[in-house]
Design a protein around this motif. Structure first.
Motif, PDB file in Angstrom:
ATOM      1  N   ASN A   1      47.139  45.404 -14.482  1.00 11.01           N
ATOM      2  CA  ASN A   1      46.741  44.447 -16.167  1.00 11.01           C
ATOM      3  C   ASN A   1      47.229  44.488 -16.988  1.00 11.01           C
ATOM      4  OD1 ASN A   1      45.920  41.705 -13.789  1.00 11.01           O
ATOM      5  ND2 ASN A   1      44.022  42.675 -13.479  1.00 11.01           N
TER       6      ASN A   1
ATOM      7  N   HIS B   1      45.876  39.092 -20.116  1.00 11.18           N
ATOM      8  CA  HIS B   1      46.622  38.883 -19.158  1.00 11.18           C
ATOM      9  C   HIS B   1      45.652  37.660 -19.352  1.00 11.18           C
ATOM     10  CE1 HIS B   1      44.205  42.112 -18.971  1.00 11.18           C
ATOM     11  NE2 HIS B   1      43.343  41.966 -17.637  1.00 11.18           N
TER      12      HIS B   1
ATOM     13  N   VAL C   1      48.150  37.343 -12.494  1.00 10.97           N
ATOM     14  CA  VAL C   1      48.749  38.065 -13.435  1.00 10.97           C
ATOM     15  C   VAL C   1      49.533  39.217 -12.475  1.00 10.97           C
ATOM     16  CG1 VAL C   1      50.016  39.148 -15.219  1.00 10.97           C
ATOM     17  CG2 VAL C   1      48.716  37.314 -15.546  1.00 10.97           C
TER      18      VAL C   1
END
Length: 295
Positions: free
Chosen positions: A138, A247, A284
């Motif tokens: 991240n 993110h 993500v």
């Protein structure tokens, strides 16, 4: 063959309903990667948490699940903003967020919270992993992060209590691979780790809590018992470790901590727009790990 051992734990000042991080606690977290605090939530607070998780429809509406690689699934509800309901007040309380600040030795902000729902006879396992194995993807440059696992139900060996490898945060971030719909440490490396290190069974009563570092290796087994195992997990990032990319979890924002007494006073229901509930399609870190694994 892996060994099992008893974990050291700590308690609150029950009269004052507060937790002061002593030098012994700080050193234990630094050396072992965790501390257990018994009755972090008192009986009244633990009952309020349990009733909230069971009776607020928002939590059920936003739950999702991931396969553990053997066909079983554990339900998860995750949100990014702490909010002002009971779960949010707990996450912002001095004895939860303030304690994590002391253990991580710096200001923290709320990274996200979640409910882990291992229902009786159906709950899936979580494979051996490090939280930083996800959070590195991240854009968090340092593992100055941690999680508070608060038991809503009794957690024991039979219903899939958490297991950790004591001191494993000192190994640094380990490579993870896709296992089912989860990310876990590669099996070969994990087999060597288990040969040399002890497994800690984190058995908790409702209201007990485990504070652990983001690089601590941990897992939980399937729930094959008749006992449900639900828990609230609050994750924190140090303020000076603001992720380098946007993110699906928050960038730094000032955490407004509240006195511990506010937990029992809280009457606000969950407001979905306030909590920023998570959708699995936005993950993500999993997408990046999957892409790296396929290279």
């Amino acid at each position: 063959m892996t060994k099992l051992t008893v974990m050291k734990d700590f308690t609150l000042d029950k009269d004052a309903n507060c937790l002061h991080v002593t030098e012994e606690m700080f050193q234990h977290f630094k050396d072992k990667g965790y501390i257990i605090v018994r009755s972090l939530l008192n009986k009244e607070e633990a009952e309020i948490l349990k009733n909230t998780l069971e009776n607020d429809d928002c939590f059920m509406a936003f739950r999702y699940s991931r396969d553990d690689g053997s066909g079983r699934k554990t339900k998860v509800v995750l949100w990014n903003a702490a909010g002002n309901d009971v779960t949010g007040v707990i996450a912002r309380s001095e004895k939860v967020a303030g304690t994590m600040e002391s253990l991580l030795d710096g200001e923290v902000y709320h990274y996200h919270s979640k409910i882990i729902m291992k229902d009786a006879r159906t709950g899936g396992m979580h494979v051996w992993h490090q939280d930083y194995g996800y959070w590195y993807n991240n854009g968090c440059l340092f593992p100055d992060m941690g999680t508070v696992f608060i038991a809503a139900d009794k957690a024991h060996k039979g219903n899939g209590c958490l297991k950790i490898i004591e001191g494993s945060h000192k190994m640094g971030r380990l490579a993870h691979e896709v296992i089912g719909e989860q990310n876990g440490i590669c099996e070969e490396r994990m087999s060597h780790i288990l040969e040399r290190n002890e497994i800690m069974q984190v058995e908790l009563e409702p209201g007990d809590a485990l504070f652990f570092h983001s690089n601590v290796i941990h897992k939980s087994d399937q729930n094959k018992s008749d006992d449900r195992r639900w828990a609230l997990l609050c994750a924190y990032n140090r303020a000076d470790n603001n992720p380098i990319r946007k993110h699906h979890h928050p960038q730094y924002s000032k955490l407004k901590k509240v006195p511990n007494a506010e937990i029992a006073k809280c009457k606000q229901k969950v407001i979905p727009e306030e909590k920023d509930f998570f959708h699995l399609s936005k993950d993500v870190s999993v997408k990046r790990l999957n892409a790296n694994t396929q290279k």
